[in-house]
Design a protein around this motif. Structure first.
Motif, PDB file in Angstrom:
ATOM      1  N   LEU A  91       0.832  -1.197   0.000  1.00 41.44           N
ATOM      2  CA  LEU A  91       0.000   0.000   0.000  1.00 41.44           C
ATOM      3  C   LEU A  91       0.866   1.246   0.000  1.00 41.44           C
ATOM      4  N   VAL A  92       0.649   2.103  -1.006  1.00 35.96           N
ATOM      5  CA  VAL A  92       1.397   3.357  -1.095  1.00 35.96           C
ATOM      6  C   VAL A  92       0.417   4.528  -0.988  1.00 35.96           C
ATOM      7  N   PRO A  93       0.870   5.656  -0.419  1.00 37.39           N
ATOM      8  CA  PRO A  93      -0.058   6.757  -0.140  1.00 37.39           C
ATOM      9  C   PRO A  93      -0.272   7.743  -1.275  1.00 37.39           C
ATOM     10  N   ASP A  94       0.439   7.581  -2.387  1.00 36.93           N
ATOM     11  CA  ASP A  94       0.337   8.579  -3.445  1.00 36.93           C
ATOM     12  C   ASP A  94      -0.880   8.358  -4.328  1.00 36.93           C
ATOM     13  N   GLY A  95      -1.493   9.459  -4.731  1.00 39.00           N
ATOM     14  CA  GLY A  95      -2.641   9.418  -5.619  1.00 39.00           C
ATOM     15  C   GLY A  95      -2.245   9.186  -7.060  1.00 39.00           C
ATOM     16  N   PRO A  96      -3.210   9.123  -7.969  1.00 40.46           N
ATOM     17  CA  PRO A  96      -2.948   8.797  -9.378  1.00 40.46           C
ATOM     18  C   PRO A  96      -2.145   9.845 -10.137  1.00 40.46           C
ATOM     19  N   ASP A  97      -2.074  11.084  -9.621  1.00 39.64           N
ATOM     20  CA  ASP A  97      -1.363  12.137 -10.339  1.00 39.64           C
ATOM     21  C   ASP A  97       0.115  12.200 -10.002  1.00 39.64           C
ATOM     22  N   VAL A  98       0.576  11.374  -9.075  1.00 37.57           N
ATOM     23  CA  VAL A  98       1.976  11.395  -8.647  1.00 37.57           C
ATOM     24  C   VAL A  98       2.823  10.586  -9.620  1.00 37.57           C
ATOM     25  N   LEU A  99       4.010  11.112  -9.982  1.00 33.38           N
ATOM     26  CA  LEU A  99       4.862  10.453 -10.962  1.00 33.38           C
ATOM     27  C   LEU A  99       5.372   9.115 -10.451  1.00 33.38           C
ATOM     28  N   THR A 100       5.877   9.105  -9.214  1.00 32.40           N
ATOM     29  CA  THR A 100       6.380   7.882  -8.608  1.00 32.40           C
ATOM     30  C   THR A 100       6.206   7.976  -7.104  1.00 32.40           C
ATOM     31  N   SER A 101       6.119   6.843  -6.434  1.00 30.90           N
ATOM     32  CA  SER A 101       5.928   6.841  -4.984  1.00 30.90           C
ATOM     33  C   SER A 101       7.128   7.501  -4.306  1.00 30.90           C
ATOM     34  N   ASN A 102       6.879   8.560  -3.546  1.00 32.28           N
ATOM     35  CA  ASN A 102       7.997   9.327  -2.994  1.00 32.28           C
ATOM     36  C   ASN A 102       7.807   9.736  -1.539  1.00 32.28           C
ATOM     37  N   ALA A 103       6.967   9.037  -0.821  1.00 27.27           N
ATOM     38  CA  ALA A 103       6.751   9.330   0.601  1.00 27.27           C
ATOM     39  C   ALA A 103       6.056   8.148   1.256  1.00 27.27           C
TER      40      ALA A 103
END
Length: 237
Positions: A91-103
């Motif tokens: 599970l990653v917290p980034d939404g669909p507009d984020v380029l890559t998981s970064n947090a």
């Protein structure tokens, strides 16, 4: 020995840039396993800019090692997990507009929701993993929501490795020690490479798995996929 899961998103990106089915994502995944990879990772984003929904189901049919699907746990993602039942859902917290998981997740803020998600994954027989940074409160929060593993976001480590590798790894060691105390499995990923992987692996107690895509595929352009995978595996011994 920590397991190597190869993220094949970049293979899908190359394919999608031209259309058609070259390179073939399913064949590359099978080849990665044949060359020694112990898992295949994908991140099917809603815009299908790399992995498509069809890829998710096609790969399920052929992956014989650990199938790891990562993404933001919205309704679409959970439907994919329910229908394919991979070995692990990350599970990653980034939404669909984020380029890559970064947090990493704020596991305190999202405790109620993540608890519900992890419970559902457990009922489906899918191992859960949550993307986190080295903040101890978020790791303790991960334990509280009932997750099986954490995946340490290693972007900051990779950024600082060349400057001072001992300083770069310090907080990750503390985070891993806490995770071990809490009984959480430890995965890691983001910008791990042939340059920085060995030091990370030898420094992190009980590291179970690393997920590597961008750097590995970039290396494969020069070294070839089989040679590259073997080099990464050697560093994980």
């Amino acid at each position: 020995m920590a397991k190597l899961s190869v993220n094949v998103n970049k293979i899908a990106t190359i394919r999608n840039a031209r259309g058609g089915d070259v390179p073939n994502v399913v064949q590359v995944a099978k080849d990665c396993e044949r060359f020694g990879a112990e898992g295949i990772t994908i991140h099917p984003r809603p815009d299908e800019r790399h992995i498509t929904t069809k890829d998710v189901y096609d790969l399920k049919k052929v992956v014989t090692t650990e199938y790891n699907i990562e993404g933001y746990p919205d309704e679409r993602f959970m439907k994919l997990i329910e229908e394919t039942r991979p070995a692990q859902a990350t599970l990653v917290p980034d939404g669909p507009d984020v380029l890559t998981s970064n947090a990493g997740w704020d596991t305190i803020k999202h405790k109620e929701w993540l608890t519900k998600i992890c419970k559902q994954l457990s009922e489906w027989g899918v191992r859960s993993s949550i993307f986190v940074d080295t903040d101890h409160k978020n790791i303790e929060g991960a334990k509280a929501v009932g997750v099986d593993r954490i995946e340490l976001y290693t972007g900051p480590y990779a950024d600082d490795y060349e400057k001072d590798r001992d300083a770069a790894i310090k907080e990750y060691v503390y985070a891993a020690e806490l995770a071990n105390e809490l009984g959480l499995g430890i995965n890691a990923g983001h910008d791990l490479s042939l340059d920085n992987l060995a030091f990370f692996k030898q420094s992190i107690p009980n590291l179970k798995e690393v997920s590597i895509g961008h750097a590995l595929i970039a290396d494969a352009l020069y070294l070839g996929l089989e040679t590259t995978i073997k080099k990464y595996l050697e560093l994980l011994k």
